[in-house]
Design a protein around this motif. Structure first.
Motif, short mmCIF file in Angstrom:
data_model
loop_
_atom_site.label_atom_id
_atom_site.label_comp_id
_atom_site.label_asym_id
_atom_site.label_seq_id
_atom_site.Cartn_x
_atom_site.Cartn_y
_atom_site.Cartn_z
N GLY A 66 0.82 -1.21 0.00
CA GLY A 66 0.00 0.00 0.00
C GLY A 66 0.85 1.26 0.00
O GLY A 66 0.59 2.18 -0.78
N ILE A 67 1.88 1.28 0.84
CA ILE A 67 2.74 2.47 0.91
C ILE A 67 3.42 2.68 -0.45
O ILE A 67 3.46 3.78 -0.99
N LEU A 68 3.96 1.59 -1.01
CA LEU A 68 4.61 1.70 -2.32
C LEU A 68 3.61 2.14 -3.39
O LEU A 68 3.94 2.89 -4.31
N SER A 69 2.37 1.67 -3.25
CA SER A 69 1.36 1.99 -4.27
C SER A 69 0.97 3.46 -4.26
O SER A 69 0.52 3.99 -5.28
N VAL A 70 1.11 4.12 -3.10
CA VAL A 70 0.83 5.57 -3.07
C VAL A 70 1.80 6.29 -4.00
O VAL A 70 1.42 7.13 -4.82
N GLY A 71 3.09 5.92 -3.89
CA GLY A 71 4.09 6.54 -4.77
C GLY A 71 3.84 6.16 -6.22
O GLY A 71 3.89 7.02 -7.11
N GLN A 72 3.56 4.88 -6.45
CA GLN A 72 3.31 4.42 -7.82
C GLN A 72 2.11 5.17 -8.41
O GLN A 72 2.13 5.56 -9.58
N PHE A 73 1.11 5.38 -7.57
CA PHE A 73 -0.10 6.09 -8.01
C PHE A 73 0.27 7.48 -8.56
O PHE A 73 -0.15 7.87 -9.66
N LEU A 74 1.09 8.21 -7.81
CA LEU A 74 1.48 9.56 -8.24
C LEU A 74 2.21 9.51 -9.58
O LEU A 74 1.95 10.31 -10.48
N VAL A 75 3.14 8.56 -9.69
CA VAL A 75 3.94 8.48 -10.92
C VAL A 75 3.05 8.10 -12.11
O VAL A 75 3.17 8.66 -13.20
N VAL A 76 2.13 7.16 -11.88
CA VAL A 76 1.25 6.74 -12.97
C VAL A 76 0.33 7.89 -13.38
O VAL A 76 0.11 8.14 -14.57
N VAL A 77 -0.18 8.63 -12.40
CA VAL A 77 -1.07 9.74 -12.73
C VAL A 77 -0.35 10.80 -13.57
O VAL A 77 -0.91 11.37 -14.51
N LYS A 219 9.60 20.59 -12.74
CA LYS A 219 9.65 20.62 -11.27
C LYS A 219 8.63 19.65 -10.68
O LYS A 219 8.92 18.93 -9.72
N VAL A 220 7.43 19.66 -11.24
CA VAL A 220 6.38 18.79 -10.70
C VAL A 220 6.78 17.33 -10.88
O VAL A 220 6.62 16.51 -9.97
N LYS A 221 7.32 17.00 -12.06
CA LYS A 221 7.74 15.62 -12.29
C LYS A 221 8.83 15.20 -11.29
O LYS A 221 8.77 14.12 -10.71
N LEU A 222 9.80 16.09 -11.11
CA LEU A 222 10.88 15.80 -10.17
C LEU A 222 10.29 15.55 -8.78
O LEU A 222 10.66 14.59 -8.10
N GLY A 223 9.34 16.38 -8.40
CA GLY A 223 8.71 16.23 -7.09
C GLY A 223 8.00 14.89 -6.96
O GLY A 223 8.07 14.24 -5.91
N VAL A 224 7.34 14.47 -8.00
CA VAL A 224 6.60 13.21 -7.95
C VAL A 224 7.55 12.02 -7.80
O VAL A 224 7.32 11.13 -6.97
#
Lengths: 333, 508
Positions: A66-77, A219-224
């Protein structure tokens, strides 16, 4: 003109009536309905499913993914994939396990910083280097896993009493579950309220338009990517809490599991669309299937097949929904 | 900037080259506060390119842009917004999965501490803008669920949500009804009263005559003339847009016969074109004229089975047919050379012979294996007869020049025994000499009994090659002209008029 059209639409809606409304309800909440359906089915299939111990266990098992999926979610979005989430978690778990002698807090900070560092590196390769996210993070997956194995080929057992305490702490909700929930809560609030989060969705939806509107796309991509790395770092610490050790081969294959889970949760894998809570429901569905099959002692090889079938069905459903939405827009002209 | 004599904008010597083609050749352009200046010209004249340079979406190779007192060599989108340039692009410039409100404020959201969105502060602004444009739906509606006209109006709202001094509208009315155009025009008059300078890019001369203060005509990447609206007539503008005179020698002998091969009756595709009818005879070249968005490409795609008609009949070689897919179209003897040849006409990474043999690979194969020698034979014949200039038949298509690539696409259809060739802008992006060679190739085909339907924005080309010219405007056929007796001015006169056009302003 506009008004007469809307009255016509209203008339059309009445004629198709209940079915449309039912469809709308289903389309809006399908992931949660599927989750509930699976819970019911699981309860029927296995009497030991609906026990506090098993449910608590299920949540704990879901926490890391779940924790990893939060990050994955941002990158996929934002329109990419992060294949390095699991390997970075493993690396961070070893950093934590190896440095815990200097104290829990400094070691945890170092481990999380290592994860964030990997994420920032991913982000720079993608933005400055103009490398496709899939390739950039595939490379990072190799680097992080390699570094982890360089630090230690075997799992590093941690004997700190604090870890043991954390592991035994908590009743129904274990420490990993609580950390996962807190992360999801913070992320959900930020996603709903911040400009930067809106820009993540905008870039994933239409990068050119976002750029022309003056959005700082790089910048936004780097942040994600940095955030995804940071969350992998936290997952590394949680992994040590859960298993009492730093695990160089921990979570192998999970990078694809996170993608599958959030896809089940209705996240558009082409970017721009998704709801975090639904993605998390996807994680639960994904783990629940494994959990039930374990309870029923299904052959692990069959388990893979069943899980794959569920992914296809869930993703197919969300694509169907998207297609009917775009057809509506065309006919609405 | 308060004195009208002081220009709000002065672009000087703007030059821009794309892949060796000069799109802008040292263009000067100026705008004064409170004026609506219309920018007109044929397809490919450089209007949109010039405006993209102004908005900072494109970097010019040379020239300066002076806005107010500041001078720039180039703008970027953020700088463009900061100096007050609002741009409404021709194609949808919105994020489809986001709401109307989010789209309107994208890039300049009102926030607390640079991060937390203040939705309560943005909402009334969005509501007011939507009211101004007569948009009666929730700002939370996703743009994806809107129709083209509503999307266009949301784009306008988006541009107006910023503090702007200059507003560029690139073909803003293409998707709008007369009623909506009326609202837009009254809004533009209000902006004008506020001293905002506007550039209005349009093909529609009726609109131009209605709202312009000045008109600038562009042609072939250059500014032809700028005149106050009082000093121009529609015919004068058309003549300035067209410019070149037809080289009458370019006209070639016709191979048209009396045998009817294709008859299209009242063909319609919803949202694209309607009521299109024409006949095509063996050996004939039928030209399709019209402006961008008139529906020419769409008619060709429909004939090739890319889209299915909602109504109408297609009769091919005396038999009524339904063309449900490109595969069926190919079997019936049709071949399409699409506008975007690099994107949809060629497999760039493969060889010349493979590209030529593409539709007939099944015929050239035994079991599943392509018989290379037969493929080579077919390719060699066509490379010879079309004089495709390539080092070898095994050469990668990507390395050929535009004209030769186009010959490969045509050659493919000849290999497949195509009887009716549908050409969409066959000479776009091809240099002059190669164009004339292509003309000969196309003409040569008709001598062999192939019939051609050719959509082109190059009027001299249509006049030189066609037997007849069908003019399309706003998804309808508006005129059928004999190519031998008509001229560019007559074609344009038909192309710029909306069928049964009502003056848009009256609706407001």
């Amino acid at each position: 003109m506009t008004q007469s059209k809307s009255t016509a639409d209203a008339a059309k809606n009445d004629s198709t009536g209940a079915i449309t409304r039912l469809k709308a309800l289903f389309a809006g909440n399908d992931v949660f309905l599927i989750l509930i359906a699976f819970v019911v089915l699981a309860a029927i299939a296995s009497p030991s499913f609906l026990t506090a111990a098993n449910l608590s266990n299920l949540l704990t098992q879901s926490a890391l993914l779940g924790i990893l999926s939060v990050g994955q979610f941002l990158v996929v979005v934002i329109g990419g994939f992060d294949l390095s989430v699991a390997a970075v978690m493993a690396l961070s778990s070893l950093v934590f396990a190896k440095t815990i002698g200097y104290g829990f807090a400094p070691a945890a900070m170092l481990a999380i910083a290592a994860g964030a560092g990997c994420g920032i590196f991913n982000g720079l390769v993608v933005t400055w280097g103009r490398v496709q996210p899939l390739i950039a993070t595939l490379a990072m997956m190799g680097i992080a896993r390699g570094l982890a194995l360089t630090i230690s080929e075997r799992s590093v057992l941690v004997s700190a009493p604090l870890i043991a305490d954390l592991r035994d702490m908590g009743g129904f909700l274990s420490v990993p579950t609580v950390i996962w929930f807190i992360i999801v809560a913070i992320a959900a609030v930020l996603l709903a309220s911040t400009r930067q989060a809106l820009h993540v969705f905008a870039i994933g939806g239409n990068e050119t338009t976002s750029r022309l509107a003056g959005v700082a796309v790089e910048k936004v991509k780097l942040g994600v990517f940095a955030t995804s790395g940071l969350l992998s770092g936290i997952a590394g610490v949680v992994l040590v809490i859960r298993s009492n050790s730093g695990v160089p081969l921990g979570g192998s294959g999970w990078e694809l599991d996170t993608i599958a889970a959030i896809a089940i949760g209705g996240t558009n894998l082409f970017g721009g669309e998704g709801k975090l809570l639904r993605a998390m429901a996807g994680v639960l569905i994904y783990q629940l299937i494994a959990n039930v099959m374990n309870l029923m002692a299904v052959d692990p090889y069959y388990q893979n097949i069943v899980r794959a079938a569920v992914i296809i069905c869930a993703v197919g459903l969300s694509i169907l929904r998207l297609r009917s939405a775009s057809r509506r827009a065309i006919l609405g002209r | 900037m308060d004195q009208p004599s002081q220009p709000l904008l002065k672009m000087s010597g703007i030059t821009k080259t794309f892949l060796g083609v000069q799109a802008l050749k040292g263009v000067d352009f100026d705008l004064v506060p409170g004026e609506i200046q219309c920018l007109i010209g044929e397809n490919g004249a450089g209007k949109s390119t010039l405006m993209r340079v102004l908005a900072g979406a494109l970097r010019p190779d040379a020239g300066t842009i002076a806005i107010g007192g500041d001078s720039f060599a180039a703008l970027d989108p953020m700088l463009g917004h900061r100096v007050g340039i609002g741009m409404i692009y021709q194609e949808t410039d919105l994020v489809l999965p986001l709401s109307v409100a989010d789209n309107i404020f994208l890039g300049h959201e009102i926030t607390r501490g640079g991060s937390i969105l203040r939705k309560g502060d943005m909402r009334p602004v969005v509501a007011e803008l939507m009211l101004d444009l007569n948009l009666h739906f929730s700002p939370d509606t996703l743009v994806r669920d809107l129709g083209p006209a509503q999307r266009q109006l949301v784009q306008i709202a988006k541009a107006l949500s910023r503090k702007i001094r200059i507003l560029v509208l690139d073909e803003p009315t293409a998707a709008l009804t007369d009623n909506e155009i009326g609202y837009l025009f009254s809004l533009l008059q209000r902006l004008k009263a506020q001293g905002i300078g506007m550039v209005y890019v349009s093909h529609r001369l009726n609109e131009v005559m209605e709202i312009a203060d000045r008109v600038t005509v562009m042609r072939d990447g250059e500014r032809v003339v700028t005149l106050p609206i009082g000093a121009v007539t529609k015919d004068g503008l058309i003549a300035a847009m067209v410019g070149r005179q037809v080289d009458t020698d370019a006209r070639t002998a016709s191979h048209r016969t009396d045998k009817l091969v294709l008859s299209v009756d009242n063909l319609s595709v919803r949202g694209q074109f309607s009521g299109v009818s024409f006949d095509l005879r063996q050996g004939e070249i039928l030209g399709l004229a019209g402006l961008v968005g008139a529906g020419r490409s769409e008619v060709l795609e429909c004939l090739f089975g890319v889209t299915t008609p909602d109504s109408g009949r297609i009769t091919l070689f005396g038999k009524e047919v339904r063309i449900g897919s490109p595969i069926q179209a190919i079997r019936l003897g049709l071949g399409l050379v699409p506008e975007e040849r690099r994107e949809s006409g060629l497999v760039l990474g493969r060889s010349v012979e493979e590209n030529i043999g593409f539709p007939i690979l099944r015929r050239l194969s035994r079991w599943l294996v392509i018989q290379r020698s037969r493929l080579a034979g077919v390719a060699a014949d066509l490379i010879g007869s079309l004089s495709i200039k390539t080092p070898s038949a095994r050469q990668q298509v990507a390395t050929l020049s535009g004209g030769n690539q186009q010959k490969v696409v045509i050659g493919r259809w000849l290999a497949a025994n195509t009887r009716i060739l549908l050409l969409d802008e066959p000479t776009r992006g091809i240099d002059v000499n190669a164009k004339f060679e292509l003309y000969q190739v196309i003409r040569g085909l008709t001598a062999k009994g192939v019939s051609v339907v050719m959509a082109s924005s190059e009027l001299p080309e249509l006049l030189a090659l066609s037997d007849r010219i069908l003019v399309m405007a706003f998804g309808r056929t508006v005129a059928e002209l004999d190519a031998a007796t008509t001229d560019q001015v007559e074609i344009m006169r038909h192309a710029v008029v909306r069928p049964q056009e009502t003056t848009a302003g009256e609706a407001a």
